[in-house]
Design an enzyme around this catalytic site. Structure first.
Site, PDB file in Angstrom:
ATOM      1  CB  ILE A 126     -28.828  -1.763  -3.322  1.00 15.57           C
ATOM      2  CG1 ILE A 126     -28.433  -2.379  -4.457  1.00 15.57           C
ATOM      3  CG2 ILE A 126     -27.711  -1.471  -2.539  1.00 15.57           C
ATOM      4  CD1 ILE A 126     -28.030  -1.681  -5.704  1.00 15.57           C
ATOM      5  CG  ASP A 127     -31.117  -5.782  -6.125  1.00 19.02           C
ATOM      6  OD1 ASP A 127     -30.562  -4.675  -6.466  1.00 19.02           O
ATOM      7  OD2 ASP A 127     -30.550  -6.862  -6.437  1.00 19.02           O
ATOM      8  N   GLY A 170     -31.394  -3.024  -9.453  1.00 20.87           N
ATOM      9  CA  GLY A 170     -32.757  -3.651  -8.740  1.00 20.87           C
ATOM     10  C   GLY A 170     -32.997  -4.943  -9.061  1.00 20.87           C
ATOM     11  CD  GLN A 273     -28.552   2.463  -9.142  1.00 21.80           C
ATOM     12  OE1 GLN A 273     -29.673   2.324  -9.123  1.00 21.80           O
ATOM     13  NE2 GLN A 273     -27.813   2.164 -10.326  1.00 21.80           N
TER      14      GLN A 273
HETATM   15  O1  F6P Z   1     -27.947  -7.556  -6.477  1.00 17.19           O
HETATM   16  C1  F6P Z   1     -27.162  -6.251  -6.443  1.00 17.19           C
HETATM   17  C2  F6P Z   1     -27.010  -5.743  -7.621  1.00 17.19           C
HETATM   18  O2  F6P Z   1     -26.221  -4.419  -7.522  1.00 17.19           O
HETATM   19  C3  F6P Z   1     -28.123  -5.621  -8.680  1.00 17.19           C
HETATM   20  O3  F6P Z   1     -28.975  -4.622  -8.678  1.00 17.19           O
HETATM   21  C4  F6P Z   1     -27.156  -5.786 -10.102  1.00 17.19           C
HETATM   22  O4  F6P Z   1     -28.195  -6.129 -11.165  1.00 17.19           O
HETATM   23  C5  F6P Z   1     -25.884  -6.490  -9.708  1.00 17.19           C
HETATM   24  O5  F6P Z   1     -26.092  -6.446  -8.423  1.00 17.19           O
HETATM   25  C6  F6P Z   1     -24.682  -6.081 -10.424  1.00 17.19           C
HETATM   26  O6  F6P Z   1     -23.852  -7.226 -10.150  1.00 17.19           O
HETATM   27  P1  F6P Z   1     -22.175  -6.775 -10.377  1.00 17.19           P
HETATM   28  O7  F6P Z   1     -21.748  -6.281  -9.020  1.00 17.19           O
HETATM   29  O8  F6P Z   1     -21.758  -8.329 -10.214  1.00 17.19           O
HETATM   30  O9  F6P Z   1     -22.055  -6.414 -11.617  1.00 17.19           O
END
Ligand code: F6P
Length: 341
Positions: A126-127, A170, A273
């Site tokens: 999504i980033d 992000g 998101q």
């Molecule tokens: O890389 C996608 C993402 O949703 C980032 O935007 C966010 O920092 C991270 O993954 C969150 O990761 P997790 O699902 O391991 O908490």
């Protein structure tokens, strides 16, 4: 019959299932490939957790959020090594593997290719922060979800004459904040690529309030104000050794209320998101990427990632694909900043 494995690894995002369907249908109809899926990303490869993926198993899944294969942040290079992946390839009679993942997954795929394993990558995040592709699928859906949520924050903010702060995801790129913030008409958008002082943010908030508006601030999770040493990350590291971000919105809530005297409320949108159905745009992009990944495999284009360039899908070397983080360029920030305050 030629056989390919498919896995989805790292954070999920809307559209992953559409890639799986595109690959399986394209592979079956056009190239006569058979498929197996590995459960929970590289964990399934290392632990031989495999499911057959016949055509009927992907019926109607392109509109579903999440991933039917499950995902994990298992790092194959750290948790088992190249030998275990090789063993999994041979046990399952695989010609190659389609790895659907973000930065960490694609870096692992590149490393495995260096050891002679045949992998094609599909960018998934999504980033929207992968340099080799114009857009990643999942980004449009995340922006849509964030925008809808921020629109809702706006109506309650207006009723209470409050300043509302929305924190979005992000990682180290401000794309979701920039797009959702612009779409929702935010009075300030704070992104990691462009640090500003808390004083500056407070000035934008006061200026919006003085015009009779309920100030709306959209902040990216990795934003660090001028003078802050690093992004706010009180939750340690993930399995790839990257800081787990989140919480800057709450810090801003306290700061802005103290600095402006305006009652302020922050909402961290978080994993909302990443969930839910993909937008039509993401379904189409993801389906095309799935089909293209199988094409790349059939053409022997191992060690590549399928990428969107303009309106075309093209294979690019994994080396290039993981080499550069795509961050918001200054001119895109300036364009948005002209409307702040
Ligand atoms: O890389 C996608 C993402 O949703 C980032 O935007 C966010 O920092 C991270 O993954 C969150 O990761 P997790 O699902 O391991 O908490």
């Amino acid at each position: 019959m030629k056989r390919l494995g498919i896995l989805t690894s790292g954070g999920d995002c809307p559209g992953v299932n559409a890639v799986i369907r595109g690959a399986v249908l394209g592979g079956d109809i056009v190239h006569g490939y058979g498929f197996v899926g590995f459960r929970d990303g590289w964990r399934g490869v290392l632990e031989q957790d495999v499911v057959p993926l016949p055509r009927r198993s992907v019926r109607g899944i392109s509109r579903l959020g999440g991933t039917i294969l499950g995902t994990s942040r298992t790092n194959p290079l750290r948790d088992g090594g190249v030998a275990a992946v090789r063993e999994s390839f041979s046990r399952n009679g695989l010609d190659g593997l389609i790895a659907i993942g973000g930065e960490g997954t694609l870096a692992a795929a590149r490393e495995l290719c260096g050891h002679g394993l045949q992998v094609v990558g599909v960018p998934k995040t999504i980033d929207n922060d992968l340099g080799a592709t114009d857009y990643t699928f999942g980004f449009d859906s995340a922006v849509q979800t964030a925008t809808e949520a921020i629109d809702r924050l706006r109506t309650t903010g207006e009723s209470h004459h409050r300043c509302m702060v929305a924190e979005v995801m992000g990682r180290n790129a401000g794309w979701i904040a920039l797009h959702a913030g612009m779409a929702a008409g935010a009075h300030a958008i704070l992104i990691p690529e462009h640090p500003v002082t808390f004083d500056q943010v407070a000035m934008w908030v006061v200026s919006a309030r003085d015009r009779g508006r309920a100030p709306l601030v959209v902040v990216a999770e990795a934003f660090a104000a001028v003078g802050q040493e690093a992004p706010y990350s009180p939750r340690g590291l993930d399995t790839f050794g990257r800081p787990r971000l989140g919480g800057i919105g709450l810090l801003l809530e306290a700061k802005l209320q103290a600095m402006t005297g305006i009652e302020t409320r922050a909402t961290v949108l978080g994993h909302i998101q990443r969930g839910g159905e993909p937008t039509a745009y993401d379904r189409v992009l993801a389906t095309r990427l799935g089909i293209a990944a199988v094409e790349a495999a059939a053409d022997g284009n191992w060690g590549t990632m399928v990428a969107l360039r303009g309106t075309d899908i093209v294979p690019v070397g994994l080396e290039e694909a993981v080499g550069t983080l795509k961050v918001v360029p200054e001119h895109r920030y300036r364009e948005a900043a002209a409307l702040f305050g």
